[in-house]
Every structure is written in structure tokens, then in C-alpha cells.
Design a protein around this motif. Structure first.
Motif, mmCIF file in Angstrom:
data_model
loop_
_atom_site.group_PDB
_atom_site.id
_atom_site.type_symbol
_atom_site.label_atom_id
_atom_site.label_comp_id
_atom_site.label_asym_id
_atom_site.label_seq_id
_atom_site.Cartn_x
_atom_site.Cartn_y
_atom_site.Cartn_z
ATOM 1 N N MET A 1 0.850 -1.170 0.000
ATOM 2 C CA MET A 1 0.000 0.000 0.000
ATOM 3 C C MET A 1 0.897 1.234 0.000
ATOM 4 N N SER A 2 1.028 1.791 -1.170
ATOM 5 C CA SER A 2 1.816 2.999 -1.364
ATOM 6 C C SER A 2 3.297 2.766 -1.103
ATOM 7 N N GLY A 3 3.728 1.527 -1.218
ATOM 8 C CA GLY A 3 5.141 1.223 -1.046
ATOM 9 C C GLY A 3 5.854 1.198 -2.381
ATOM 10 N N ALA A 4 7.139 0.999 -2.350
ATOM 11 C CA ALA A 4 7.935 0.978 -3.569
ATOM 12 C C ALA A 4 8.067 -0.452 -4.074
ATOM 13 N N LEU A 5 7.499 -0.746 -5.229
ATOM 14 C CA LEU A 5 7.631 -2.068 -5.828
ATOM 15 C C LEU A 5 8.864 -2.165 -6.706
ATOM 16 N N ASP A 6 9.359 -1.057 -7.160
ATOM 17 C CA ASP A 6 10.542 -1.026 -8.002
ATOM 18 C C ASP A 6 11.583 -0.162 -7.312
ATOM 19 N N LEU A 7 12.514 -0.789 -6.613
ATOM 20 C CA LEU A 7 13.549 -0.033 -5.904
ATOM 21 C C LEU A 7 14.700 0.371 -6.811
ATOM 22 N N VAL A 8 14.882 -0.351 -7.898
ATOM 23 C CA VAL A 8 16.015 -0.077 -8.770
ATOM 24 C C VAL A 8 15.859 1.272 -9.471
ATOM 25 N N SER A 9 14.669 1.554 -10.010
ATOM 26 C CA SER A 9 14.459 2.836 -10.709
ATOM 27 C C SER A 9 14.676 4.037 -9.801
ATOM 28 N N PRO A 10 14.054 4.083 -8.601
ATOM 29 C CA PRO A 10 14.309 5.240 -7.728
ATOM 30 C C PRO A 10 15.770 5.326 -7.290
ATOM 31 N N ALA A 11 16.416 4.179 -7.073
ATOM 32 C CA ALA A 11 17.829 4.202 -6.680
ATOM 33 C C ALA A 11 18.673 4.789 -7.803
ATOM 34 N N ASN A 12 18.372 4.415 -9.038
ATOM 35 C CA ASN A 12 19.096 4.976 -10.177
ATOM 36 C C ASN A 12 18.842 6.470 -10.303
ATOM 37 N N ARG A 13 17.593 6.893 -10.097
ATOM 38 C CA ARG A 13 17.292 8.327 -10.156
ATOM 39 C C ARG A 13 18.043 9.077 -9.060
ATOM 40 N N LYS A 14 18.135 8.496 -7.895
ATOM 41 C CA LYS A 14 18.844 9.149 -6.793
ATOM 42 C C LYS A 14 20.306 9.370 -7.160
ATOM 43 N N GLN A 15 20.914 8.380 -7.823
ATOM 44 C CA GLN A 15 22.302 8.534 -8.231
ATOM 45 C C GLN A 15 22.433 9.615 -9.304
ATOM 46 N N GLU A 16 21.517 9.614 -10.269
ATOM 47 C CA GLU A 16 21.583 10.568 -11.368
ATOM 48 C C GLU A 16 21.271 11.993 -10.916
ATOM 49 N N GLU A 17 20.290 12.144 -10.046
ATOM 50 C CA GLU A 17 19.846 13.473 -9.631
ATOM 51 C C GLU A 17 20.607 14.013 -8.436
ATOM 52 N N LYS A 18 21.439 13.183 -7.826
ATOM 53 C CA LYS A 18 22.203 13.593 -6.648
ATOM 54 C C LYS A 18 21.276 14.096 -5.539
ATOM 55 N N LEU A 19 20.207 13.335 -5.286
ATOM 56 C CA LEU A 19 19.280 13.715 -4.231
ATOM 57 C C LEU A 19 19.954 13.593 -2.871
ATOM 58 N N SER A 20 19.364 14.191 -1.878
ATOM 59 C CA SER A 20 20.009 14.330 -0.571
ATOM 60 C C SER A 20 19.987 13.081 0.296
ATOM 61 N N PHE A 21 19.255 12.036 -0.087
ATOM 62 C CA PHE A 21 19.191 10.891 0.823
ATOM 63 C C PHE A 21 19.511 9.544 0.176
ATOM 64 N N PRO A 22 20.516 9.446 -0.689
ATOM 65 C CA PRO A 22 20.867 8.127 -1.233
ATOM 66 C C PRO A 22 21.419 7.196 -0.164
ATOM 67 N N ALA A 23 21.909 7.764 0.944
ATOM 68 C CA ALA A 23 22.439 6.938 2.029
ATOM 69 C C ALA A 23 21.349 6.057 2.636
ATOM 70 N N GLU A 24 20.089 6.491 2.605
ATOM 71 C CA GLU A 24 19.001 5.654 3.122
ATOM 72 C C GLU A 24 18.927 4.337 2.362
ATOM 73 N N PHE A 25 19.042 4.406 1.041
ATOM 74 C CA PHE A 25 19.035 3.179 0.244
ATOM 75 C C PHE A 25 20.254 2.324 0.571
ATOM 76 N N ALA A 26 21.414 2.914 0.600
ATOM 77 C CA ALA A 26 22.646 2.170 0.855
ATOM 78 C C ALA A 26 22.637 1.554 2.253
ATOM 79 N N ASN A 27 22.141 2.285 3.242
ATOM 80 C CA ASN A 27 22.085 1.757 4.606
ATOM 81 C C ASN A 27 21.106 0.590 4.720
ATOM 82 N N THR A 28 20.035 0.612 3.929
ATOM 83 C CA THR A 28 19.017 -0.427 3.993
ATOM 84 C C THR A 28 19.346 -1.622 3.106
ATOM 85 N N PHE A 29 19.792 -1.343 1.870
ATOM 86 C CA PHE A 29 19.942 -2.399 0.872
ATOM 87 C C PHE A 29 21.383 -2.699 0.488
ATOM 88 N N GLY A 30 22.339 -1.956 0.992
ATOM 89 C CA GLY A 30 23.727 -2.138 0.594
ATOM 90 C C GLY A 30 24.056 -1.200 -0.561
#
Length: 101
Positions: free
Chosen positions: A1-30
Motif C-alpha cells: 500500500m503505497s510502497g515501492a515495488l521497483d527499488l532499482v528505478s528510484p535508486a538509479n534516479r537518486k544517483q543521477e539526480e544527486k538527491l540528498s538521501f541516497p544513504a538511506e538506500f545504501a544503509n538499507t539495501f547495501g
């Protein structure tokens, strides 16, 4: 329910856009580079699912920032998996109005 089914696309966008919280993904998923194809990649897991399949209920609000990614998952697997999909209006606060509960 309103969760992320595709983690790869947002993770890639975070890398490309240099968003402020890519560490959340790395801390959770490696490391983000290791996410695709891992046990945290629902696309990869759904590709390899066997004869016994879970029934999935997926709902996402149209203004949710995961909307396009979740819609892509539903479109990709609706013919192969038992998916009930419900789309609502609104943003990420999925349970505040009780409509999907």
C-alpha cells in the motif's frame, strides 16, 4: 500500500539526480550498484517466481512519488501474477483517509 515495488528505478534516479538521501538506500539495501537482481529487487524476484504464486493486492495514489514505478510493476506482471490493483487519488499518505484499508 503505497510502497515501492521497483527499488532499482528510484535508486538509479537518486544517483543521477544527486538527491540528498541516497544513504538511506545504501544503509538499507547495501551498495546501490548491487541492488538490481538482488533479493531486494522485486522485478528480479517476480521474474523467477514458480508455480506457487502469492496473491498481490497493490494500491497506490496517483500523486505518490512511487506511482509510475508501481504502475510499471503492475503492467509488467499483471498477466503473469495474481494482482489486484487499485488506484486512488491523492499523495503518499496512504492510510490517512482509510479508503484502501
Amino acid at each position: 500500500m503505497s510502497g515501492a515495488l521497483d527499488l532499482v528505478s528510484p535508486a538509479n534516479r537518486k544517483q543521477e539526480e544527486k538527491l540528498s538521501f541516497p544513504a538511506e538506500f545504501a544503509n538499507t539495501f547495501g551498495p546501490l550498484a548491487c541492488l538490481a537482481g538482488s533479493n531486494d529487487d522485486l522485478f528480479a524476484l517476480a521474474q523467477g517466481i514458480g508455480a506457487v504464486q502469492p496473491r498481490l493486492y497493490i494500491t497506490c495514489k496517483a500523486e505518490n512519488f512511487f506511482y509510475e514505478d508501481n504502475k510499471h510493476f503492475v503492467q509488467t506482471f499483471s498477466g503473469r501474477l495474481n494482482i489486484t490493483y487499485e488506484e486512488l487519488s491523492g499523495s503518499h499518505a496512504c492510510c490517512s483517509d482509510g479508503k484502501a484499508v
